[in-house]
Write a protein that holds these residues in place. Sequence first.
Motif, PDB file in Angstrom:
ATOM      1  N   ALA A   1      87.554  27.568  74.728  1.00  0.00           N
ATOM      2  CA  ALA A   1      86.999  28.934  74.821  1.00  0.00           C
ATOM      3  C   ALA A   1      87.912  29.871  75.601  1.00  0.00           C
ATOM      4  O   ALA A   1      88.651  29.455  76.500  1.00  0.00           O
ATOM      5  N   HIS A   2      87.846  31.132  75.255  1.00  0.00           N
ATOM      6  CA  HIS A   2      88.544  32.174  75.989  1.00  0.00           C
ATOM      7  C   HIS A   2      88.023  32.200  77.422  1.00  0.00           C
ATOM      8  O   HIS A   2      86.828  31.986  77.655  1.00  0.00           O
ATOM      9  N   GLY A   3      88.894  32.469  78.385  1.00  0.00           N
ATOM     10  CA  GLY A   3      88.517  32.442  79.799  1.00  0.00           C
ATOM     11  C   GLY A   3      87.364  33.364  80.151  1.00  0.00           C
ATOM     12  O   GLY A   3      86.644  33.139  81.129  1.00  0.00           O
ATOM     13  N   THR A   4      87.194  34.432  79.371  1.00  0.00           N
ATOM     14  CA  THR A   4      86.095  35.354  79.675  1.00  0.00           C
ATOM     15  C   THR A   4      84.742  34.676  79.462  1.00  0.00           C
ATOM     16  O   THR A   4      83.760  35.077  80.089  1.00  0.00           O
ATOM     17  N   ASN A   5      84.672  33.669  78.572  1.00  0.00           N
ATOM     18  CA  ASN A   5      83.371  33.018  78.295  1.00  0.00           C
ATOM     19  C   ASN A   5      82.787  32.399  79.562  1.00  0.00           C
ATOM     20  O   ASN A   5      81.681  32.763  79.977  1.00  0.00           O
ATOM     21  N   PRO A   6      83.498  31.482  80.217  1.00  0.00           N
ATOM     22  CA  PRO A   6      82.934  30.935  81.458  1.00  0.00           C
ATOM     23  C   PRO A   6      82.779  31.988  82.558  1.00  0.00           C
ATOM     24  O   PRO A   6      81.826  31.933  83.344  1.00  0.00           O
ATOM     25  N   ALA A   7      83.704  32.954  82.603  1.00  0.00           N
ATOM     26  CA  ALA A   7      83.593  33.997  83.639  1.00  0.00           C
ATOM     27  C   ALA A   7      82.311  34.809  83.429  1.00  0.00           C
ATOM     28  O   ALA A   7      81.611  35.140  84.392  1.00  0.00           O
ATOM     29  N   SER A   8      81.977  35.107  82.178  1.00  0.00           N
ATOM     30  CA  SER A   8      80.744  35.869  81.906  1.00  0.00           C
ATOM     31  C   SER A   8      79.518  35.005  82.171  1.00  0.00           C
ATOM     32  O   SER A   8      78.508  35.490  82.684  1.00  0.00           O
TER      33      SER A   8
ATOM     34  N   SER B   1      83.754  46.449  76.363  1.00  0.00           N
ATOM     35  CA  SER B   1      84.863  45.493  76.188  1.00  0.00           C
ATOM     36  C   SER B   1      84.249  44.208  75.648  1.00  0.00           C
ATOM     37  O   SER B   1      83.017  44.040  75.690  1.00  0.00           O
ATOM     38  N   GLY B   2      85.105  43.312  75.167  1.00  0.00           N
ATOM     39  CA  GLY B   2      84.592  42.044  74.657  1.00  0.00           C
ATOM     40  C   GLY B   2      83.844  41.277  75.736  1.00  0.00           C
ATOM     41  O   GLY B   2      82.751  40.750  75.517  1.00  0.00           O
ATOM     42  N   ALA B   3      84.427  41.236  76.936  1.00  0.00           N
ATOM     43  CA  ALA B   3      83.800  40.481  78.016  1.00  0.00           C
ATOM     44  C   ALA B   3      82.456  41.101  78.415  1.00  0.00           C
ATOM     45  O   ALA B   3      81.510  40.378  78.745  1.00  0.00           O
ATOM     46  N   GLN B   4      82.357  42.431  78.358  1.00  0.00           N
ATOM     47  CA  GLN B   4      81.072  43.073  78.642  1.00  0.00           C
ATOM     48  C   GLN B   4      80.042  42.688  77.583  1.00  0.00           C
ATOM     49  O   GLN B   4      78.859  42.546  77.866  1.00  0.00           O
ATOM     50  N   GLY B   5      80.535  42.543  76.337  1.00  0.00           N
ATOM     51  CA  GLY B   5      79.654  42.102  75.253  1.00  0.00           C
ATOM     52  C   GLY B   5      79.136  40.696  75.525  1.00  0.00           C
ATOM     53  O   GLY B   5      77.950  40.404  75.349  1.00  0.00           O
ATOM     54  N   GLU B   6      80.035  39.831  75.984  1.00  0.00           N
ATOM     55  CA  GLU B   6      79.607  38.460  76.312  1.00  0.00           C
ATOM     56  C   GLU B   6      78.513  38.496  77.358  1.00  0.00           C
ATOM     57  O   GLU B   6      77.483  37.816  77.244  1.00  0.00           O
ATOM     58  N   TYR B   7      78.747  39.300  78.375  1.00  0.00           N
ATOM     59  CA  TYR B   7      77.784  39.383  79.477  1.00  0.00           C
ATOM     60  C   TYR B   7      76.442  39.928  78.957  1.00  0.00           C
ATOM     61  O   TYR B   7      75.386  39.368  79.259  1.00  0.00           O
ATOM     62  N   ALA B   8      76.514  40.981  78.151  1.00  0.00           N
ATOM     63  CA  ALA B   8      75.277  41.572  77.610  1.00  0.00           C
ATOM     64  C   ALA B   8      74.542  40.557  76.732  1.00  0.00           C
ATOM     65  O   ALA B   8      73.309  40.451  76.771  1.00  0.00           O
ATOM     66  N   GLY B   9      75.307  39.796  75.937  1.00  0.00           N
ATOM     67  CA  GLY B   9      74.697  38.803  75.047  1.00  0.00           C
ATOM     68  C   GLY B   9      74.040  37.678  75.832  1.00  0.00           C
ATOM     69  O   GLY B   9      72.935  37.224  75.508  1.00  0.00           O
TER      70      GLY B   9
ATOM     71  N   VAL C   1      72.642  30.136  70.412  1.00  0.00           N
ATOM     72  CA  VAL C   1      74.072  30.068  70.097  1.00  0.00           C
ATOM     73  C   VAL C   1      74.727  31.427  70.325  1.00  0.00           C
ATOM     74  O   VAL C   1      74.345  32.418  69.703  1.00  0.00           O
ATOM     75  N   TYR C   2      75.675  31.455  71.247  1.00  0.00           N
ATOM     76  CA  TYR C   2      76.508  32.649  71.434  1.00  0.00           C
ATOM     77  C   TYR C   2      77.816  32.396  70.711  1.00  0.00           C
ATOM     78  O   TYR C   2      78.595  31.517  71.104  1.00  0.00           O
ATOM     79  N   LEU C   3      78.065  33.127  69.656  1.00  0.00           N
ATOM     80  CA  LEU C   3      79.316  32.934  68.930  1.00  0.00           C
ATOM     81  C   LEU C   3      80.271  34.065  69.282  1.00  0.00           C
ATOM     82  O   LEU C   3      80.002  35.226  68.967  1.00  0.00           O
ATOM     83  N   ASP C   4      81.329  33.731  69.987  1.00  0.00           N
ATOM     84  CA  ASP C   4      82.328  34.731  70.373  1.00  0.00           C
ATOM     85  C   ASP C   4      82.977  35.254  69.097  1.00  0.00           C
ATOM     86  O   ASP C   4      83.655  34.514  68.379  1.00  0.00           O
ATOM     87  N   GLY C   5      82.748  36.531  68.817  1.00  0.00           N
ATOM     88  CA  GLY C   5      83.189  37.100  67.538  1.00  0.00           C
ATOM     89  C   GLY C   5      84.546  37.765  67.601  1.00  0.00           C
ATOM     90  O   GLY C   5      84.895  38.537  66.704  1.00  0.00           O
TER      91      GLY C   5
ATOM     92  N   PRO D   1      80.719  45.655  71.037  1.00  0.00           N
ATOM     93  CA  PRO D   1      79.294  45.678  70.674  1.00  0.00           C
ATOM     94  C   PRO D   1      78.766  44.281  70.383  1.00  0.00           C
ATOM     95  O   PRO D   1      79.532  43.401  69.981  1.00  0.00           O
ATOM     96  N   ILE D   2      77.466  44.091  70.579  1.00  0.00           N
ATOM     97  CA  ILE D   2      76.899  42.780  70.256  1.00  0.00           C
ATOM     98  C   ILE D   2      75.880  42.897  69.124  1.00  0.00           C
ATOM     99  O   ILE D   2      75.056  43.803  69.095  1.00  0.00           O
ATOM    100  N   GLY D   3      75.981  41.946  68.216  1.00  0.00           N
ATOM    101  CA  GLY D   3      74.990  41.802  67.157  1.00  0.00           C
ATOM    102  C   GLY D   3      74.054  40.665  67.538  1.00  0.00           C
ATOM    103  O   GLY D   3      74.497  39.678  68.127  1.00  0.00           O
ATOM    104  N   VAL D   4      72.761  40.820  67.209  1.00  0.00           N
ATOM    105  CA  VAL D   4      71.790  39.780  67.572  1.00  0.00           C
ATOM    106  C   VAL D   4      70.817  39.528  66.422  1.00  0.00           C
ATOM    107  O   VAL D   4      70.585  40.396  65.578  1.00  0.00           O
ATOM    108  N   LYS D   5      70.241  38.345  66.431  1.00  0.00           N
ATOM    109  CA  LYS D   5      69.132  38.085  65.534  1.00  0.00           C
ATOM    110  C   LYS D   5      67.895  38.774  66.131  1.00  0.00           C
ATOM    111  O   LYS D   5      67.846  39.084  67.331  1.00  0.00           O
TER     112      LYS D   5
END
Length: 1000
Positions: free
Chosen positions: A708-715, A675-683, A782-786, A827-831
Motif C-alpha cells: 500500500a501507498h504510505g498515505t494509507n497507514p498514515a490516514s 488531496s488523495g490522502a484527505q480522501g483516504e481520511y474522509a473515507g 473495503v476501502y479501495l485506493d482509487g 473526491p471519494i465515491g461510496v456505496k
Amino acid sequence: MNERSLPVEPPFVAQCAALCKLRHQSPTEEPVAWAMGCHAPEFSPIFQLSFNLGRSALDQRAQQQAASPPSAHHLPSRRNMLPARLRRTAVLLKRHVRLLATKTPGGRLVHEGDDFSRRHIGPGPEEQQQMLQTLGFKSLDELTDTAVPAAIRFRSDMNLPAPLDEHRMLRELREIALKNDVWKSYIGIGYSDCIVPPAIQRNILENSGWVTQYTPYQAEISQGRMESLVNFQTMIADLTGLPTSNASLLDESTACAEAMTLCYRSTKRNVFLADPMLHPQNTALLHTRAEPLGLKVEPLDLANPAFTPEVSGIIIQYPNTEGSIEDIKQLIAKAHANKTLVVVVCDLLASTLLTPPGELGADVAVGSAQRFGVPLGYGGPHAAFLSVANNDGRNTLARIMPGRVVGVTKDSNGNKAYRLALQTREQHIRRDKATSNICTAQALLANMAAMYAVYHGPGRLRRIAENIHKSTSYLAKQLTDAGHKVVHKVYFDTLKVIPKDLNAVKKRAQEHRINLRYYSDGAVGVALDETTGARELKDLLSVFGATAADEETIKAAVVDSSGPLLERKELHRQTPFLTHPNFNSYHSETQLVRYMKKLENKDVSLVHSMIPLGSCTMKLNASAELMPVSWPEFGGLHPFVPREQAKGYSILFENLERWLCEITGYDNLSLQPNSGAQGEYAGLLAIRNYLHSIGQDARDVCLIPSSAHGTNPASAQMAKMKIVPVGADKHGNIDWKDLTAKVDKYSKNLAAIMVTYPSTHGVFESSIVDVCQKIHDNGGQVYLDGANLNAQVGLARPGDYGSDVSHLNLHKTFCIPHGGGGPGMGPIGVKKHLAPFLPGHPVIPLKGCDGPPVSAAPWGSSSILPITWAYIRMMGAAGLTRASQVAILNANYMAKRLEGAYNTVYRSKEGLVAHEFIIDCKDFKKSADIEVVDIAKRLMDYGFHSPTMSWPVHNCLMIEPTESEDKAELDRLCDALLAIREEITMIEQGKLDRTVNPLK
Ligand SMILES: Cc1ncc(COP(=O)(O)O)c(C=O)c1O
C-alpha cells in the motif's frame, strides 16, 4: 543576501556538507539543513550540460541503430511485418465498419469536429497495432481481456455524454461558467479577493512549464521550483516571525488541525483549547481531527484560560474571525508557564504591519497565503502554511512538523543546491508513524504566492496593507458617523457592524450585488481587501445608507486616514521582513518574467519529456482543460456566497458527481477532499462513523497490504484504526493465506481493508473479488485506493466488484496537473450505506452529507474541477475506455521491450502487467556497484525524469508510461534504459571502471 535564514547550527552545516552530495544520496536520507532563508546561486548550467549530453547520447544511439538495424528482440523482422500489415489493415477495416454501425450514445469515437481522444492518447491506431504485435495480441480488446480479470470486467458502455471537441467543449463550459454570478464579496472568514499580477497568471498559473511537474523528488531537475518554494518558506518565516516553515499545506483549516496534532505529538497532552473566535471551518476541522484521536477540544477563555496539566496547546485567530485584534501577549506567557504550546492563525498581509506571531512568542503559526495573488476560486486551491519556533534550541518542532520542507544543501562539487529535507518523517517512509498523511500539498499555489511577494517586495506589500487598513479605518469612521455601531476598536481589514436597520442594509447590498457576512445576532461583517478602492468604498457606504462623497474625495480621505495599527505603537511589527535579494530585485515585469523563466528552465516538466513516475500517472494536461481555470466566472467566487450565485458550479459539481459515480460504480460522491490522502481520511471516517451507527464501535482493525501507498497507514492512524499489515505473494498479490489468518484473528474487530487496485506492484490481482467478499463476510468494509483508476476507467468499476469506498486522484487519472507537488483533488465515491457519512460543512450545508468536514471549503479546490469536467466531456465513454486500454498497452509494450535487459518483478499469471510495472535493479549493486539512484541520474543525462525509485520495492524502478505517450517516446525511454543496461554490462565485464564510469 544576508543568508538571514534560520539559525542553522554548525553541526548541521557540517553534516550537511557530508551528507548532501546530490549524486550520492538516497531519497530516504535526511539532509539536515532546512535553512529556509538560504538561496543557492546559479545551478542550472550543471543540469543543462548533462541534459545536452543526454540528448547527444540518445542521438548517438539512434545513429548506431540506423547503421545496424534493430535486433529481432526489439522489432519484428521485415518478413514478419508483411502479413502483420495485411492483418492490421483487415482489423482496422473491421473496426471502422463496426464503429460506423454502432449507435451507442457516448460510445462513439467519431463525432462532430476533431476527436480529442486522438490528441490525448499518444499512440495512433497504427502504432497501437505495432505494439500489440510486439506483444502477440491482435487487438486492444484481446489484450484487455487477457490483462483484466474477467471477474471484474465491466461489460457495458458507461452512460456518459457523447464527446465534444475542444472548441465545442469550451463553448459548453463557458455557458456553464456564465451561470455563476460573480458579485463583489466582503465576506472575509479566511478568504480575501486579491489582484493576481497578470505576469504571474500568464507565466506560472497558465504555463505548462510550471504546472506539469511532479513533486521535486529528483533534485537535479527541480532546482527552479525548489528555489521558488524556498522563497515561499522564507516569506512565511519572515512574515510570521518564526524560523522554520514548510512548503505549503492544503488549506488553513487543515493547517489548524495539523498544528493541534503537532502540539499533541510534542507534549503528549490531550486537551487543546480553541479560541471561540476562530473561523467556523477552522473550529470544525479541529473537532473532526480530535474526535477519533480521543483529543478534547475545549473553548479557550482568553481572559481566564483554564490551563491544566493536560493542555497541550491553545489556538488563537489573530486578527480573529470578527476582525478584532486582541492583546494576547500575557495569554501566551501564561500558556508557556504551563508548558502549553501556542498556535496563532495569522493573516500574512496584516503581519506586515502588526506584531507577528513569532514576536509575540507563539510556537506555531498557521494560515492561508491565498490573498497573496491567488484567486478565490470558490474555495481553492490555495496554499496554507505552517511555521514553527525553535523553542528548545534543538529544532524539535521543525523535526515533527507536517508537510514538505525544501532545504539548502550542497552538491557533490560543493555548490549550493536545494533538495527536499526531513523526508524521513514523511508518510511514504514512516507510514503510520509519519508526522501526518500529507503527500500532495499546494506547491503551485505556494509558488504563485511567493512570486507575488517577489514582485511586490516588502515595501509595496506594506503599502498594500496600509491602504487596506486605512480604507477600513475610513469606512469605520463613516459608518460610525452614520449611526451604525462598529463593534471592535482594534482591527486590520475587517469590521463587525451593528447596523441601524439590517433589512435595509441587506436590500441595498442585493441591489449593489454585494455580499456581506451576516451574523446570526443581526450584525454585519465587512472585510476589505486589495481590490477595494474609492469606488468600492462609495458602494459600501451607500449599502449602509451613509452619504458618500465622490470618489476623488474618498481617495484623498483614505490617504489622510490612519488606523489603530498605524497609531498604536505597541502593536507595531518590530522586525524587518523579506530582506533577501529575491524579494528586492524583480519588481519590474521585465525582471520578474525573466526570473520566472530562469527558474522554469531549470526543471523538467511534461513539456520536455515523459515523466514515467510509477503511481503518479503523469499524463497529458491538455491546454483546453486548463484554460477555464483562469476564467473569472470560476476564479472570482468566494466559497461562502449564497448558492444561487454559484449555479454554474452547481451544474459542474452535479455533472462530475454523476459521471464519476458512473465511472466507478458508486452511488454517491463527495468532492470535498482536496488531496488523495484527505480522501483516504474522509473515507475511513465514513467507515468508522457508519460502523458506530450500527453499534459496531469495537471494529477498529484496518488491514493494509504491504504494497500500500504510505498515505494509507498514515490516514488509518489518524482515524484511530489499528493497522495490521498483510503480506504479498511472489506475484505481488495479496498473500491469501496471510489475509485469511489475519481476518480470522481479527474477525470481531475488523473495520476495513485498504487495498490499492491494481496494486502498487503493477498487477491486476485476480482474487480481488474474493478479498472483498471475505472482508464483508467478516463484518468489515473495503476501502479501495482509487489512485490507480487509470488502468480501470471503462474496464472495471470498484463499486461493482465489492468495494465500499474509494478516493480518486483527479490529479492523476483525471488530468489535473500535479503543479510540482499540488494542487490535487481526492473526491471519494461510496456505496449507498456510507453516503450519510460523507463530509458536511459548517458554513454551507451539504444536502444528505452529515459527516465531519475534512477541508476548509465545501467542495475543496473547486476551481480546478473544470479540468476533470473538460477531460471527461471531451473523451466520452469510448475515449476514456480507450485511454485505459492504451495505458495498459503502453506499460506492457515497455515491459516487453526491456525484457532480457531488466527483470519485471511482478506479472500476472498471463505474463502481463497492468498500467505500470517494476523493474528490478538490485542485482546490479553486486555485479557492478550500480544502484537504482545511479540509473535514475543517468536517465537525466538522456533528458528523462527518472521513474519512481525504490518504491514500493526497494532498489527497483517503477515505470508508468500512461496513455498519453506515443510509441516514439516510449521507445526513446526504452532505448535509454537499454543503453544504460549496456553500460552496466560493460562495468560487469570490466570494460568500464567500477567507480569512474558514466553512471557515477
Ligand atoms: C496509490 C496512491 N494512494 C494515495 C496517494 C496519495 O494521494 P495524494 O498525494 O493526493 O495525497 C497516492 C499518491 O501518489 C497514490 O499513488
